[in-house]
Design a protein around this motif. Structure first.
Motif, mmCIF file in Angstrom:
data_model
loop_
_atom_site.group_PDB
_atom_site.id
_atom_site.type_symbol
_atom_site.label_atom_id
_atom_site.label_comp_id
_atom_site.label_asym_id
_atom_site.label_seq_id
_atom_site.Cartn_x
_atom_site.Cartn_y
_atom_site.Cartn_z
ATOM 1 N N VAL A 1 -11.362 26.589 65.099
ATOM 2 C CA VAL A 1 -10.157 26.074 65.768
ATOM 3 C C VAL A 1 -9.403 25.573 66.849
ATOM 4 O O VAL A 1 -10.457 26.096 67.834
ATOM 5 N N CYS A 2 -9.416 24.332 67.100
ATOM 6 C CA CYS A 2 -9.151 24.185 68.973
ATOM 7 C C CYS A 2 -7.300 24.088 68.930
ATOM 8 O O CYS A 2 -6.586 23.514 68.182
ATOM 9 N N VAL A 3 -6.907 24.735 69.764
ATOM 10 C CA VAL A 3 -5.992 25.300 69.937
ATOM 11 C C VAL A 3 -5.352 24.803 71.618
ATOM 12 O O VAL A 3 -5.845 24.843 72.245
ATOM 13 N N SER A 4 -3.752 25.042 72.118
ATOM 14 C CA SER A 4 -3.521 25.026 73.234
ATOM 15 C C SER A 4 -1.987 25.645 72.678
ATOM 16 O O SER A 4 -1.104 25.195 72.450
ATOM 17 N N GLY A 5 -2.098 26.278 73.476
ATOM 18 C CA GLY A 5 -0.447 27.736 73.637
ATOM 19 C C GLY A 5 0.357 27.370 74.631
ATOM 20 O O GLY A 5 1.579 27.414 74.188
ATOM 21 N N ALA A 6 0.411 26.926 75.813
ATOM 22 C CA ALA A 6 1.379 26.567 76.930
ATOM 23 C C ALA A 6 0.809 25.047 77.895
ATOM 24 O O ALA A 6 -0.306 24.754 77.902
ATOM 25 N N PRO A 7 1.732 24.235 78.323
ATOM 26 C CA PRO A 7 2.561 24.197 78.320
ATOM 27 C C PRO A 7 3.533 23.735 76.715
ATOM 28 O O PRO A 7 4.475 24.415 76.895
ATOM 29 N N VAL A 8 2.951 22.718 76.349
ATOM 30 C CA VAL A 8 3.146 22.171 75.347
ATOM 31 C C VAL A 8 2.201 22.645 73.741
ATOM 32 O O VAL A 8 0.564 22.115 73.606
ATOM 33 N N PRO A 9 2.304 23.938 72.847
ATOM 34 C CA PRO A 9 1.384 24.411 71.791
ATOM 35 C C PRO A 9 1.246 23.032 71.303
ATOM 36 O O PRO A 9 1.746 21.856 70.445
ATOM 37 N N MET A 10 -0.346 22.623 71.234
ATOM 38 C CA MET A 10 -1.036 22.354 70.145
ATOM 39 C C MET A 10 -1.983 22.823 69.148
ATOM 40 O O MET A 10 -2.098 23.564 69.756
ATOM 41 N N GLY A 11 -2.018 22.638 67.866
ATOM 42 C CA GLY A 11 -3.208 22.815 67.035
ATOM 43 C C GLY A 11 -2.601 24.037 66.374
ATOM 44 O O GLY A 11 -3.412 24.663 66.196
ATOM 45 N N VAL A 12 -1.773 24.370 66.303
ATOM 46 C CA VAL A 12 -1.236 26.008 66.320
ATOM 47 C C VAL A 12 -0.616 25.432 64.842
ATOM 48 O O VAL A 12 -0.838 26.864 63.835
ATOM 49 N N GLU A 13 -0.695 24.729 64.215
ATOM 50 C CA GLU A 13 0.319 24.391 62.274
ATOM 51 C C GLU A 13 -1.156 24.727 62.338
ATOM 52 O O GLU A 13 -1.922 25.132 60.992
ATOM 53 N N GLY A 14 -2.714 24.311 62.470
ATOM 54 C CA GLY A 14 -3.884 24.544 62.060
ATOM 55 C C GLY A 14 -3.880 25.998 61.950
ATOM 56 O O GLY A 14 -5.093 25.742 61.046
ATOM 57 N N LEU A 15 -4.162 26.221 63.571
ATOM 58 C CA LEU A 15 -4.913 27.518 63.244
ATOM 59 C C LEU A 15 -3.721 27.873 62.041
ATOM 60 O O LEU A 15 -4.378 29.372 61.479
ATOM 61 N N LEU A 16 -2.680 28.012 62.182
ATOM 62 C CA LEU A 16 -1.664 29.118 61.413
ATOM 63 C C LEU A 16 -2.050 28.716 59.654
ATOM 64 O O LEU A 16 -2.406 29.154 58.775
ATOM 65 N N ASP A 17 -2.532 27.448 59.274
ATOM 66 C CA ASP A 17 -2.796 26.906 58.042
ATOM 67 C C ASP A 17 -4.599 27.463 57.475
ATOM 68 O O ASP A 17 -4.829 28.305 56.536
ATOM 69 N N MET A 18 -5.524 27.859 58.816
ATOM 70 C CA MET A 18 -6.503 28.546 57.895
ATOM 71 C C MET A 18 -6.385 30.221 58.398
ATOM 72 O O MET A 18 -7.035 30.138 57.261
ATOM 73 N N VAL A 19 -5.257 30.756 58.732
ATOM 74 C CA VAL A 19 -5.004 31.730 58.830
ATOM 75 C C VAL A 19 -4.215 32.181 57.410
ATOM 76 O O VAL A 19 -5.301 33.477 56.898
#
Length: 293
Positions: A258-276
């Motif tokens: 999956v693709c994410v960016s944690g900071a400064p603006v979190p992006m893709g974290v919802e998709g990561l959590l869905d995958m988890v």
């Protein structure tokens, strides 16, 4: 989406994930973003400012690096997720090994600019020796030199079982969100950082369709029934796709990315959590692993 309902604590509603990777790949910032997006915390901390949940020691604040593994908890879609943030510095390798022994899945964090690094390979081999399911979060896609295609190439060189569940929309300073290849929907982020889900943008539609075709064929190849449907030209449903993917991940046949960016603006974290919660194994799903030695 996240939910405030108290989950039933059964093995099927628990995920135990060790977040591992090379130093500087953004593990602690990503875990902080997971806690924030899930509602476990109401303020997004910073590694630089020494305000993250997982880096609580004064020495970690001074060095701006994780020294000891830290356990935290969140809830997402009725599932309790236990997350272990681990050091990426090889000097503290024993801490990371301890986390791997306690978790059911290793979430490998790979910097989108630097790709697979030496310690990433070392951890990958160790997880392989343990028979441990893996997933990958490609981080820092908002940074200069970030290139998802290059990262996927380096991951494929490491292990042919990796398969993308998402593709980014833009990259570097132009990163605006991610495309979910399972649902073929896009999540974008405005100036306020809040996620908005909608149709796939035209400028990434062709690439997303091609990536989805690869995903469907790759997942179908791990399941005798699905590969027959695929070869016959039949449509594979979402439930069939997710079910086969989860089985394949639990048994080490596939590694989702999956693709994410944690900071400064979190992006893709919802998709990561869905995958988890949807794809990664619960304590009752995976094969029995060897103990860490």
């Amino acid at each position: 989406m996240s939910t405030s309902a108290e989950p039933s604590l059964t093995p099927s509603t628990i995920r135990n994930v060790a977040v591992v990777g090379h130093r500087g790949s953004g593990k602690t910032s990503l875990v902080e973003a997971m806690l924030f997006r899930s509602g476990a915390i109401d303020r997004l901390g910073s590694v630089v400012q020494g305000t993250t949940v997982c880096d609580a020691d004064a020495d970690e604040h001074r060095r701006q690096m994780t020294i000891s593994s830290a356990l935290c908890h969140l809830r997402w879609d009725g599932v309790t997720v236990n997350v272990i943030d681990t050091p990426g510095e090889p000097s503290f390798h024993a801490e990371t090994l301890g986390a791997l022994s306690a978790a059911d899945t290793a979430l490998m964090v790979v910097d989108a600019a630097d790709g697979v690094q030496v310690y990433t390979e070392r951890l990958w081999r160790r997880a392989e020796e343990l028979g441990m399911p893996r997933a990958v979060a490609v981080s820092m896609l908002d940074r200069a030199r970030a290139d998802m295609d290059d990262v996927m190439a380096s991951l494929h060189a490491l292990d042919q079982r990796v398969v993308a569940l998402q593709v980014p929309i833009g990259g570097g300073a132009t990163l605006s969100g991610m495309v979910d290849l399972i649902d073929m929907s896009a999540t974008t982020y405005g100036a306020d950082g809040e996620p908005v889900t909608g149709p796939v943008p035209d400028d990434v539609a062709v690439a997303a369709e091609a990536a989805r075709d690869v995903l469907v064929e790759t997942v179908a190849s791990t399941d005798d029934t699905l590969i027959e449907e695929f070869l016959a030209g039949e449509e594979i449903t979402r439930d069939e796709l997710v079910g086969a993917l989860r089985t394949a991940v639990a048994h080490g046949d596939l590694v989702p990315v999956v693709c994410v960016s944690g900071a400064p603006v979190p992006m893709g974290v919802e998709g990561l959590l869905d995958m988890v919660v949807q794809v990664l194994p619960s304590p009752e799903d995976g094969p029995v692993r060897d103990a860490v030695t």
